[in-house]
Motif scaffolding. Sequence first.
Motif, PDB file in Angstrom:
ATOM      1  N   LEU A 146     -23.752  22.517 -12.849  1.00 43.93           N
ATOM      2  CA  LEU A 146     -23.517  21.445 -11.881  1.00 43.93           C
ATOM      3  C   LEU A 146     -22.422  20.510 -12.385  1.00 43.93           C
ATOM      4  CD1 LEU A 146     -27.161  20.537 -10.739  1.00 43.93           C
ATOM      5  CD2 LEU A 146     -25.464  21.875  -9.499  1.00 43.93           C
ATOM      6  N   THR A 147     -21.287  21.081 -12.708  1.00 43.61           N
ATOM      7  CA  THR A 147     -20.166  20.337 -13.279  1.00 43.61           C
ATOM      8  C   THR A 147     -19.706  19.218 -12.349  1.00 43.61           C
ATOM      9  OG1 THR A 147     -19.433  22.351 -14.405  1.00 43.61           O
ATOM     10  CG2 THR A 147     -17.847  20.540 -14.237  1.00 43.61           C
ATOM     11  N   LEU A 148     -19.464  18.043 -12.924  1.00 45.19           N
ATOM     12  CA  LEU A 148     -19.005  16.900 -12.148  1.00 45.19           C
ATOM     13  C   LEU A 148     -17.655  17.194 -11.504  1.00 45.19           C
ATOM     14  CD1 LEU A 148     -19.254  13.873 -11.323  1.00 45.19           C
ATOM     15  CD2 LEU A 148     -18.055  13.327 -13.459  1.00 45.19           C
ATOM     16  N   ASP A 149     -17.551  16.939 -10.205  1.00 49.40           N
ATOM     17  CA  ASP A 149     -16.291  17.107  -9.484  1.00 49.40           C
ATOM     18  C   ASP A 149     -15.590  15.759  -9.334  1.00 49.40           C
ATOM     19  OD1 ASP A 149     -14.223  18.142  -8.062  1.00 49.40           O
ATOM     20  OD2 ASP A 149     -15.354  18.665  -6.274  1.00 49.40           O
ATOM     21  N   PHE A 150     -16.260  14.798  -8.696  1.00 45.29           N
ATOM     22  CA  PHE A 150     -15.686  13.457  -8.573  1.00 45.29           C
ATOM     23  C   PHE A 150     -16.767  12.469  -8.157  1.00 45.29           C
ATOM     24  CE2 PHE A 150     -15.198  15.571  -4.498  1.00 45.29           C
ATOM     25  CZ  PHE A 150     -15.648  14.634  -3.593  1.00 45.29           C
ATOM     26  N   PRO A 151     -16.579  11.176  -8.492  1.00 44.47           N
ATOM     27  CA  PRO A 151     -17.525  10.134  -8.063  1.00 44.47           C
ATOM     28  C   PRO A 151     -17.144   9.604  -6.688  1.00 44.47           C
ATOM     29  CG  PRO A 151     -15.913   9.201  -9.550  1.00 44.47           C
ATOM     30  CD  PRO A 151     -15.584  10.668  -9.448  1.00 44.47           C
ATOM     31  N   ILE A 152     -18.097   8.907  -6.048  1.00 41.46           N
ATOM     32  CA  ILE A 152     -17.875   8.317  -4.727  1.00 41.46           C
ATOM     33  C   ILE A 152     -18.155   6.821  -4.803  1.00 41.46           C
ATOM     34  CG2 ILE A 152     -18.613   8.300  -2.318  1.00 41.46           C
ATOM     35  CD1 ILE A 152     -19.524  11.137  -2.625  1.00 41.46           C
ATOM     36  N   ASP A 153     -17.272   6.029  -4.207  1.00 42.67           N
ATOM     37  CA  ASP A 153     -17.499   4.587  -4.147  1.00 42.67           C
ATOM     38  C   ASP A 153     -18.642   4.287  -3.180  1.00 42.67           C
ATOM     39  OD1 ASP A 153     -15.440   3.979  -5.900  1.00 42.67           O
ATOM     40  OD2 ASP A 153     -13.942   3.932  -4.302  1.00 42.67           O
ATOM     41  N   PHE A 154     -19.591   3.474  -3.637  1.00 41.17           N
ATOM     42  CA  PHE A 154     -20.735   3.098  -2.809  1.00 41.17           C
ATOM     43  C   PHE A 154     -20.403   1.819  -2.060  1.00 41.17           C
ATOM     44  CE2 PHE A 154     -25.106   1.211  -2.391  1.00 41.17           C
ATOM     45  CZ  PHE A 154     -25.580   2.165  -1.507  1.00 41.17           C
ATOM     46  N   PRO A 155     -20.422   1.820  -0.713  1.00 38.83           N
ATOM     47  CA  PRO A 155     -19.881   0.691   0.058  1.00 38.83           C
ATOM     48  C   PRO A 155     -20.863  -0.414   0.416  1.00 38.83           C
ATOM     49  CG  PRO A 155     -20.386   2.483   1.549  1.00 38.83           C
ATOM     50  CD  PRO A 155     -20.766   2.957   0.164  1.00 38.83           C
ATOM     51  N   PHE A 156     -22.094  -0.374  -0.114  1.00 35.58           N
ATOM     52  CA  PHE A 156     -23.084  -1.368   0.289  1.00 35.58           C
ATOM     53  C   PHE A 156     -23.493  -2.238  -0.897  1.00 35.58           C
ATOM     54  CE2 PHE A 156     -23.823   2.392   3.019  1.00 35.58           C
ATOM     55  CZ  PHE A 156     -23.489   1.828   4.242  1.00 35.58           C
ATOM     56  N   ASN A 157     -23.745  -3.497  -0.601  1.00 31.64           N
ATOM     57  CA  ASN A 157     -24.211  -4.433  -1.627  1.00 31.64           C
ATOM     58  C   ASN A 157     -25.730  -4.332  -1.772  1.00 31.64           C
ATOM     59  OD1 ASN A 157     -21.617  -5.575  -2.118  1.00 31.64           O
ATOM     60  ND2 ASN A 157     -21.834  -6.801  -0.256  1.00 31.64           N
ATOM     61  N   LEU A 158     -26.202  -4.315  -3.019  1.00 32.45           N
ATOM     62  CA  LEU A 158     -27.638  -4.270  -3.275  1.00 32.45           C
ATOM     63  C   LEU A 158     -28.219  -5.685  -3.261  1.00 32.45           C
ATOM     64  CD1 LEU A 158     -27.814  -1.656  -6.176  1.00 32.45           C
ATOM     65  CD2 LEU A 158     -28.131  -1.274  -3.740  1.00 32.45           C
ATOM     66  N   HIS A 159     -29.468  -5.789  -2.840  1.00 30.29           N
ATOM     67  CA  HIS A 159     -30.159  -7.076  -2.829  1.00 30.29           C
ATOM     68  C   HIS A 159     -30.931  -7.258  -4.142  1.00 30.29           C
ATOM     69  CE1 HIS A 159     -29.572  -8.181   1.476  1.00 30.29           C
ATOM     70  NE2 HIS A 159     -29.336  -6.884   1.556  1.00 30.29           N
ATOM     71  N   ARG A 160     -31.102  -8.494  -4.529  1.00 29.93           N
ATOM     72  CA  ARG A 160     -31.832  -8.799  -5.765  1.00 29.93           C
ATOM     73  C   ARG A 160     -32.798  -9.952  -5.506  1.00 29.93           C
ATOM     74  NH1 ARG A 160     -26.615  -7.517  -7.079  1.00 29.93           N
ATOM     75  NH2 ARG A 160     -26.352  -5.834  -8.580  1.00 29.93           N
ATOM     76  N   ASP A 161     -33.938  -9.899  -6.175  1.00 32.05           N
ATOM     77  CA  ASP A 161     -34.883 -11.006  -6.107  1.00 32.05           C
ATOM     78  C   ASP A 161     -35.342 -11.332  -7.522  1.00 32.05           C
ATOM     79  OD1 ASP A 161     -36.673  -9.022  -6.812  1.00 32.05           O
ATOM     80  OD2 ASP A 161     -37.587  -8.879  -4.819  1.00 32.05           O
TER      81      ASP A 161
END
Length: 363
Positions: A66-81
């Motif tokens: 399962l060789t790494l091909d490329f990463p993907i930018d994640f477009p959503f902000n995570l919430h924190r409490d």
Amino acid sequence: MSMLPSKSLLRFQAVCKSWHSLISSPEFIATHLHNFNQQNSRNIVRCCLWTEKKEVYTIHLDDQHLTLDFPIDFPFNLHRDEYGTIFFTLIGFCNGVICLYNERSTTYEIMLWNPSIRNKLTLTPPYYKPELSLVFGFGYYKTSNDYKVVRLAYDRSDMNGRPEAEIYTVKTAIWQAVGFPQDIPCYHILSDYSQVFFNGCIHWLAADLGVSNCSMLTFDMNTNLFGEIQLPKSLVLYSSMGVTLMVVGEYVGVIYSSRPSAVGSSTYKIWVMKEYKKPTSWTMIYDVNYPDTDLGRPLKLRDNGDLVTESRRCNLMICNEKVGCYTVGGCCSKGVKLWSISIDKYHESLALLDVGNNGLVEE
């Protein structure tokens, strides 16, 4: 042109009006989904990084490691409490689109995201009472080249009550109530388990909360009707907590895993339904015991027979009977603590090309 990557096709839309019309047509989008991915088999891995407080998505080749091909930018902000980072609930992957649920938002948003073309669409479901427990499903309606989201709401105080059901169709952008049949036992869907989309139907693992008996609840994208499929009779002897649904090659499958932590061993049994919706066709294809090792939670059985699991340290592992078990690299940096990890087939597509925010990434 249907053999070209999605990013190239996005650029080619600007060449002329006829190319733009062709590439954005439903017929071409469906043809590209089939033709390109048939020659480019890859996987998508999702890692929730506890220490770095972010979600990471990576694309991996479908080779032995399962060789790494490329990463993907994640477009959503995570919430924190006050307790830490709140990761999104993954509803499912389907034909190039990822469906996520944000249970900590004030409007309980559902996000559809196509990482191939960086399109995203945010849905706001109908209001629900706080005492209700929610379960979602996500799938694709091939006839109209459209995506649908299903929401089931259970009353926590009524174990025998029937759920309220709504369905959202992307092209109409409308939520519509769907009746839940009276002739199907009112099993509760085990919300901690991912759904499976197969043969035009959403499948959930559902169980009677009073006993260990469980079955598959289905929702047909064509007819908008619920149904039920009995699991292998052998599973009656086992706890539903050890059962997971998955797609195995050309079949819908179910895996049972026994992992007594005190012993440090693990057993995995996999059945596939050779004839869809015929419970008598359930066939066991995998029965392996590791007496000295807990390989972790099962995630996927690959076409080559390798079992992919999530170890107790949340690492992605490949288990091969001949070469042994080893950790997949490229998902995250060494020393980073993971909260969870998942894997599915990656389909590059032009889905959501005509909706959402094209090319926009939230900062």
